[in-house]
Design an enzyme around this catalytic site. Structure first.
Site, PDB file in Angstrom:
ATOM      1  CG  HIS A  95      -3.417   1.413   1.715  1.00 21.81           C
ATOM      2  ND1 HIS A  95      -2.826   1.998   2.801  1.00 21.81           N
ATOM      3  CD2 HIS A  95      -2.348   1.305   0.567  1.00 21.81           C
ATOM      4  CE1 HIS A  95      -1.678   2.588   2.554  1.00 21.81           C
ATOM      5  NE2 HIS A  95      -1.503   2.225   1.185  1.00 21.81           N
ATOM      6  CG  ASP A  97      -3.327   0.406   6.677  1.00 21.36           C
ATOM      7  OD1 ASP A  97      -3.606   0.385   5.343  1.00 21.36           O
ATOM      8  OD2 ASP A  97      -2.277   0.085   7.059  1.00 21.36           O
ATOM      9  CD  GLU A 162      -0.004  -1.208   1.432  1.00 25.93           C
ATOM     10  OE1 GLU A 162       0.858  -1.510   0.668  1.00 25.93           O
ATOM     11  OE2 GLU A 162      -0.007  -0.202   2.299  1.00 25.93           O
ATOM     12  CG  ASP A 189      -0.221   1.915  -2.438  1.00 21.85           C
ATOM     13  OD1 ASP A 189      -0.129   3.066  -2.014  1.00 21.85           O
ATOM     14  OD2 ASP A 189      -0.057   0.802  -1.773  1.00 21.85           O
TER      15      ASP A 189
END
Length: 411
Positions: A95, A97, A162, A189
């Site tokens: 992701h 963001d 996300e 992540d």
């Protein structure tokens, strides 16, 4: 695929380029708009331009969102069709963001001006999740330049949104039917400092926003009002104590092994110290072991709220879910994506193992759709903290592991 030693050497030779790319991308703010940022659109443009410059075709997937000036949240997808089995796809999902900076006084450097020091790069979001974005970009580049093709499909996704639930990212792609039941995914992540931890399960995640309504008055005349702030403080503590006592069992699969129930965000109520608030708003972060349901927990929350509600005095209490993700079934430990990843990590000299975390990654979203997903990365777990950094060696070594997984998975 080509010899892994050669591919790993190519990664090693690009160490400085990976650092330069991390520094360049991290200078572009990508704070989620629902965390008072401008969104990740400009950073997505940088990624798109990088892919184009290296001859890597990508698909642009824009999802409408009025919260950003562009009117859309951008997602980028690089996809390679399999040479033999096109019915299934291995995904790598990062992701773009980030969260906001938090208290700037706690940062030793400017979070939007990355700094390289002592084998690390400091900056906002460099671990969460820019580390994996840069690794994924260089996996794409090596695949493209070396003409590598896998037997099954390979898809590398750079997703938006996300940090606040993936409505404009992964959820939108799932709604578009871009995944099949035969697919599996790696979501880089989360992980551990030694790279040994492979996450296959998550707790339920709830962000609960609670509003207490009373009656505003002068603080020297409390009998003329109803102090919503006082009620809110007592209520929050009572909910926290009740939930920790009621749902305190442990599960060694998870770290930490228990459910967690924490008071977090507090909203401003009045602008003067001599005004007794008539409204109080706060948030709780709940991470619930799969053995308990969210509905069970919320029944206890409702019971405590009932004790503090007093319509005769004008005390009303309501709540809303900022986020609610009910824990899906764990990814089976014998799923191919789990086994291949664990094998690749162990061959790198690390004794890999699998377990569960508090929740909040794209992995849980995929598991809810019965798509096996693993969450893995080598990191110091500094997400959402001041002075966040990424270790440069991790950038290089994790990229090597991804290439090893591709070889193993597609064999």
């Amino acid at each position: 695929m080509k010899d892994l030693k050669l591919l790993h050497q190519l990664v090693e030779e690009r160490r400085e380029e990976m650092v330069e790319d991390m520094m360049a991308m991290s200078r572009i703010p990508a704070v989620n708009p629902r965390m008072n940022g401008e969104g990740e659109y400009r950073r997505m443009q940088w990624i798109e331009n990088w892919l184009t410059a290296h001859g890597i075709p990508c698909e642009v997937i824009d999802v409408p969102d009025d919260a950003v000036k562009e009117g859309v949240r951008r997602n980028l997808l690089v996809r390679y069709e399999g040479t033999k089995d096109t019915s299934r796809t291995l995904w790598i999902i990062s992701h773009v963001d980030t969260v906001n900076t938090g208290d700037l006084s706690l940062w030793n450097t400017d979070p939007f001006e990355p700094v390289q020091k002592d084998g690390r790069i400091y900056g906002l979001g460099v671990e969460d999740n820019s580390q994996s974005v840069i690794e994924s970009l260089h996996v794409c580049r090596i695949i493209q330049e070396e003409g590598i093709r896998t037997t099954c499909n390979l898809a590398i996704l750079f997703a938006s949104d996300e940090e606040t639930g993936s409505k404009y990212g992964l959820h939108a792609l799932l709604d578009q039917g871009r995944f099949s039941p035969q697919d599996e995914a790696i979501v880089p992540d989360g992980g551990s400092p030694d790279g040994a931890f492979v996450e296959i399960a998550e707790k339920s995640q709830v962000w609960l926003k609670i509003t207490v309504n009373g009656k505003q008055a002068h603080a020297s005349m409390p009998h003329l009002g109803v102090n919503a702030c006082s009620i809110g403080m007592h209520l929050g503590a009572a909910i926290e104590d009740r939930l920790k006592a009621k749902f305190g069992e442990a599960d060694p699969l998870f770290n930490p092994p228990t459910s967690t129930f924490e008071l977090t965000q507090k909203f401003a109520n009045v602008d003067s110290p001599n005004v007794m608030p008539g409204k109080d708003v706060f948030v709780m972060d709940l991470r619930i072991l799969p053995r308990y349901t969210v509905d069970e927990v919320m029944a206890e929350v409702d019971a405590v709220i009932q004790q503090y509600t007093d319509p005769a005095r004008g005390v009303t209490i309501s709540y809303e879910f900022i986020t609610r993700v009910d824990a899906p079934p764990a990814t089976p430990s014998d799923a191919p994506v789990v086994q291949r990843l664990v094998e690749a990590i162990r061959e790198s000299g690390v004794d890999a193992y699998f377990g569960g975390i508090g929740g909040g990654t794209c992995g849980a979203i995929l598991r809810a759709k019965n798509i096996p997903a693993v969450v893995w990365s080598t990191l110091d777990d500094l997400a959402h903290q001041p002075n966040e950094y990424v270790i440069i060696d991790n950038l290089v070594n994790d990229t090597k592991v991804y290439l090893s997984v591709l070889k193993k998975y597609c064999e």
